[in-house]
Motif scaffolding. Structure first.
Motif, mmCIF file in Angstrom:
data_model
loop_
_atom_site.group_PDB
_atom_site.id
_atom_site.type_symbol
_atom_site.label_atom_id
_atom_site.label_comp_id
_atom_site.label_asym_id
_atom_site.label_seq_id
_atom_site.Cartn_x
_atom_site.Cartn_y
_atom_site.Cartn_z
ATOM 1 N N SER A 84 -21.998 -20.603 -22.935
ATOM 2 C CA SER A 84 -20.575 -20.642 -24.362
ATOM 3 C C SER A 84 -21.467 -21.708 -25.062
ATOM 4 C CB SER A 84 -19.446 -21.323 -23.490
ATOM 5 O OG SER A 84 -18.698 -21.621 -24.639
ATOM 6 N N PRO A 85 -21.393 -21.323 -26.689
ATOM 7 C CA PRO A 85 -21.967 -21.850 -27.324
ATOM 8 C C PRO A 85 -21.526 -23.128 -28.068
ATOM 9 C CG PRO A 85 -21.265 -20.011 -28.458
ATOM 10 C CD PRO A 85 -20.927 -19.964 -27.145
ATOM 11 N N VAL A 86 -22.153 -24.189 -28.456
ATOM 12 C CA VAL A 86 -21.315 -25.160 -29.195
ATOM 13 C C VAL A 86 -22.264 -25.488 -30.311
ATOM 14 C CG1 VAL A 86 -23.013 -27.111 -27.768
ATOM 15 C CG2 VAL A 86 -20.552 -27.735 -29.082
ATOM 16 N N GLU A 87 -21.589 -25.475 -31.630
ATOM 17 C CA GLU A 87 -22.017 -25.663 -33.043
ATOM 18 C C GLU A 87 -22.776 -26.829 -33.187
ATOM 19 O OE1 GLU A 87 -19.440 -23.957 -36.055
ATOM 20 O OE2 GLU A 87 -19.834 -21.947 -35.436
ATOM 21 N N LYS A 88 -23.811 -26.905 -33.950
ATOM 22 C CA LYS A 88 -24.570 -28.028 -34.304
ATOM 23 C C LYS A 88 -23.725 -29.198 -34.976
ATOM 24 C CE LYS A 88 -28.081 -28.918 -37.831
ATOM 25 N NZ LYS A 88 -29.287 -28.137 -38.565
ATOM 26 N N ARG A 89 -22.716 -28.532 -35.890
ATOM 27 C CA ARG A 89 -21.906 -29.569 -36.341
ATOM 28 C C ARG A 89 -20.976 -30.590 -35.506
ATOM 29 N NH1 ARG A 89 -18.365 -24.883 -37.668
ATOM 30 N NH2 ARG A 89 -19.372 -24.952 -39.722
ATOM 31 N N LYS A 90 -20.818 -30.143 -34.199
ATOM 32 C CA LYS A 90 -20.086 -30.984 -33.171
ATOM 33 C C LYS A 90 -21.006 -31.943 -32.864
ATOM 34 C CE LYS A 90 -16.808 -27.863 -31.760
ATOM 35 N NZ LYS A 90 -16.106 -27.051 -30.608
ATOM 36 N N ASN A 91 -22.279 -31.946 -32.957
ATOM 37 C CA ASN A 91 -23.357 -33.207 -32.728
ATOM 38 C C ASN A 91 -23.311 -33.259 -31.264
ATOM 39 O OD1 ASN A 91 -24.134 -34.054 -35.313
ATOM 40 N ND2 ASN A 91 -22.216 -35.050 -35.659
ATOM 41 N N GLN A 92 -23.351 -32.271 -30.192
ATOM 42 C CA GLN A 92 -23.518 -32.399 -28.948
ATOM 43 C C GLN A 92 -24.830 -31.437 -28.767
ATOM 44 O OE1 GLN A 92 -20.143 -30.562 -27.270
ATOM 45 N NE2 GLN A 92 -18.461 -31.867 -28.405
ATOM 46 N N GLU A 93 -25.603 -32.156 -27.661
ATOM 47 C CA GLU A 93 -26.741 -31.438 -27.066
ATOM 48 C C GLU A 93 -26.173 -30.521 -26.139
ATOM 49 O OE1 GLU A 93 -29.762 -31.986 -28.323
ATOM 50 O OE2 GLU A 93 -28.970 -32.963 -29.735
ATOM 51 N N THR A 94 -27.296 -29.460 -25.685
ATOM 52 C CA THR A 94 -27.126 -28.685 -24.758
ATOM 53 C C THR A 94 -26.864 -29.211 -23.415
ATOM 54 O OG1 THR A 94 -28.347 -27.079 -25.672
ATOM 55 C CG2 THR A 94 -28.237 -26.532 -23.396
ATOM 56 N N ARG A 95 -26.001 -28.882 -22.654
ATOM 57 C CA ARG A 95 -25.456 -29.503 -21.362
ATOM 58 C C ARG A 95 -25.031 -28.556 -20.351
ATOM 59 N NH1 ARG A 95 -21.276 -30.130 -24.553
ATOM 60 N NH2 ARG A 95 -19.262 -30.221 -23.817
ATOM 61 N N MET A 96 -25.041 -28.583 -19.033
ATOM 62 C CA MET A 96 -24.406 -27.873 -18.015
ATOM 63 C C MET A 96 -23.538 -28.266 -17.333
ATOM 64 S SD MET A 96 -25.279 -25.090 -16.182
ATOM 65 C CE MET A 96 -26.811 -24.595 -16.440
ATOM 66 N N GLN A 113 -19.541 -20.559 -38.183
ATOM 67 C CA GLN A 113 -18.164 -20.386 -38.685
ATOM 68 C C GLN A 113 -17.947 -21.316 -39.740
ATOM 69 O OE1 GLN A 113 -15.580 -20.667 -35.324
ATOM 70 N NE2 GLN A 113 -16.245 -18.938 -34.320
ATOM 71 N N LYS A 114 -17.441 -21.042 -40.632
ATOM 72 C CA LYS A 114 -16.846 -21.947 -41.807
ATOM 73 C C LYS A 114 -18.123 -22.583 -42.635
ATOM 74 C CE LYS A 114 -12.584 -22.911 -39.690
ATOM 75 N NZ LYS A 114 -11.549 -23.887 -38.853
ATOM 76 N N LYS A 120 -25.118 -18.938 -42.119
ATOM 77 C CA LYS A 120 -24.716 -18.232 -40.971
ATOM 78 C C LYS A 120 -25.525 -17.022 -40.767
ATOM 79 C CE LYS A 120 -20.775 -15.238 -39.736
ATOM 80 N NZ LYS A 120 -19.253 -15.402 -39.696
ATOM 81 N N GLY A 121 -26.185 -16.197 -41.606
ATOM 82 C CA GLY A 121 -27.269 -15.426 -41.112
ATOM 83 C C GLY A 121 -28.346 -16.057 -40.433
ATOM 84 N N ILE A 122 -29.007 -16.934 -41.046
ATOM 85 C CA ILE A 122 -29.851 -17.775 -40.168
ATOM 86 C C ILE A 122 -29.626 -18.038 -38.827
ATOM 87 C CG2 ILE A 122 -31.688 -19.672 -40.166
ATOM 88 C CD1 ILE A 122 -31.470 -19.332 -43.234
ATOM 89 N N SER A 123 -28.536 -18.722 -38.632
ATOM 90 C CA SER A 123 -27.867 -19.024 -37.410
ATOM 91 C C SER A 123 -27.574 -17.971 -36.541
ATOM 92 C CB SER A 123 -26.611 -19.936 -37.335
ATOM 93 O OG SER A 123 -26.722 -21.125 -37.840
ATOM 94 N N THR A 124 -27.325 -16.630 -37.064
ATOM 95 C CA THR A 124 -26.800 -15.463 -36.254
ATOM 96 C C THR A 124 -28.254 -14.971 -35.759
ATOM 97 O OG1 THR A 124 -24.821 -15.131 -37.225
ATOM 98 C CG2 THR A 124 -25.672 -13.390 -36.368
ATOM 99 N N LEU A 125 -29.232 -15.115 -36.517
ATOM 100 C CA LEU A 125 -30.643 -14.493 -36.147
ATOM 101 C C LEU A 125 -31.112 -15.444 -35.027
ATOM 102 C CD1 LEU A 125 -32.095 -13.483 -39.599
ATOM 103 C CD2 LEU A 125 -31.125 -11.843 -37.719
ATOM 104 N N ARG A 126 -30.894 -16.605 -35.043
ATOM 105 C CA ARG A 126 -31.297 -17.461 -34.148
ATOM 106 C C ARG A 126 -30.444 -17.494 -32.734
ATOM 107 N NH1 ARG A 126 -31.687 -23.158 -35.397
ATOM 108 N NH2 ARG A 126 -33.263 -23.117 -33.640
ATOM 109 N N ILE A 127 -29.523 -16.965 -32.836
ATOM 110 C CA ILE A 127 -28.884 -17.101 -31.425
ATOM 111 C C ILE A 127 -29.558 -16.344 -30.391
ATOM 112 C CG2 ILE A 127 -26.776 -16.098 -30.170
ATOM 113 C CD1 ILE A 127 -25.074 -16.547 -32.931
ATOM 114 N N THR A 155 -27.963 -8.999 -32.367
ATOM 115 C CA THR A 155 -29.122 -9.961 -32.188
ATOM 116 C C THR A 155 -28.912 -10.186 -30.666
ATOM 117 O OG1 THR A 155 -28.099 -11.790 -32.336
ATOM 118 C CG2 THR A 155 -29.404 -10.753 -34.371
ATOM 119 N N PHE A 156 -28.162 -9.683 -29.775
ATOM 120 C CA PHE A 156 -28.314 -10.117 -28.311
ATOM 121 C C PHE A 156 -29.084 -8.989 -27.548
ATOM 122 C CE2 PHE A 156 -24.642 -12.963 -26.716
ATOM 123 C CZ PHE A 156 -25.047 -13.945 -27.348
ATOM 124 N N ALA A 157 -29.634 -8.042 -28.084
ATOM 125 C CA ALA A 157 -29.983 -6.907 -27.396
ATOM 126 C C ALA A 157 -31.210 -7.262 -26.427
ATOM 127 C CB ALA A 157 -30.920 -5.931 -28.213
#
Length: 160
Positions: A84-96, A113-114, A120-127, A155-157
């Motif tokens: 489940s993703p967490v957007e960069k704007r929330k200032n949280q690191e990847t965690r389990m 989002q927003k 949005k395009g760059i972020s979508t390509l990086r997903i 981009t999930f292929a």
């Protein structure tokens, strides 16, 4: 919506109950890589499920169709791993996040989002590479029997 949801859950759970009775009357399982247990003369396969989501959620008790589906898998004895993703704007690191044998990987991604169209395009390509990297780093020791996702971006292929 509840009726459609329960039909979807029931259909997916039927995938997990594969058993075969041999001529000697003993039940055998085809996929030896899966864990299984015998109950009432039928072998029930316990799957390890990977769910890829673009919805930001922190536990399996939240009220949405994805959490409802994952709770059904858990209730039926399956092991569930979720990204489940967490957007960069929330200032949280990847965690389990661990819930017994079940896990949610909160994967840090760009803002989707927003934001303006270019970000949005760059972020979508990086997903896609971020999800692949997350699976390799955090789930490298897990063999998944079923991979589910909800209408992901094109981009999930390669993740699948």
């Amino acid at each position: 919506m509840r009726i459609c949801q329960s039909v979807l859950v029931e259909a997916i759970l039927k995938i997990s109950y594969y058993f075969e009775k041999s001529k000697d009357g003993i039940y055998h399982i085809e996929n030896e890589d899966c864990f299984y247990y015998q109950a009432d003369q039928k072998v029930v396969t316990v799957m390890t499920v990977l769910f890829l989501s673009l919805l930001d959620f922190d536990n399996f008790d939240e009220k949405n169709i994805y959490s409802d589906l994952l709770r059904e898998f858990i209730k039926n004895g399956h092991k569930v791993c979720c990204i489940s993703p967490v957007e960069k704007r929330k200032n949280q690191e990847t965690r389990m996040l661990r819930f017994g044998e079940n896990r949610i990987l909160k994967l840090k991604i760009g803002n989707t989002q927003k934001v303006n169209l270019i970000e949005k395009g760059i972020s979508t390509l990086r997903i896609e590479p971020l999800f692949i990297q997350g699976v390799k780093k955090y789930f490298s020791d897990v063999k998944f029997d079923l991979v589910l996702y909800a209408t992901p971006p094109v981009t999930f292929a390669k993740v699948i």
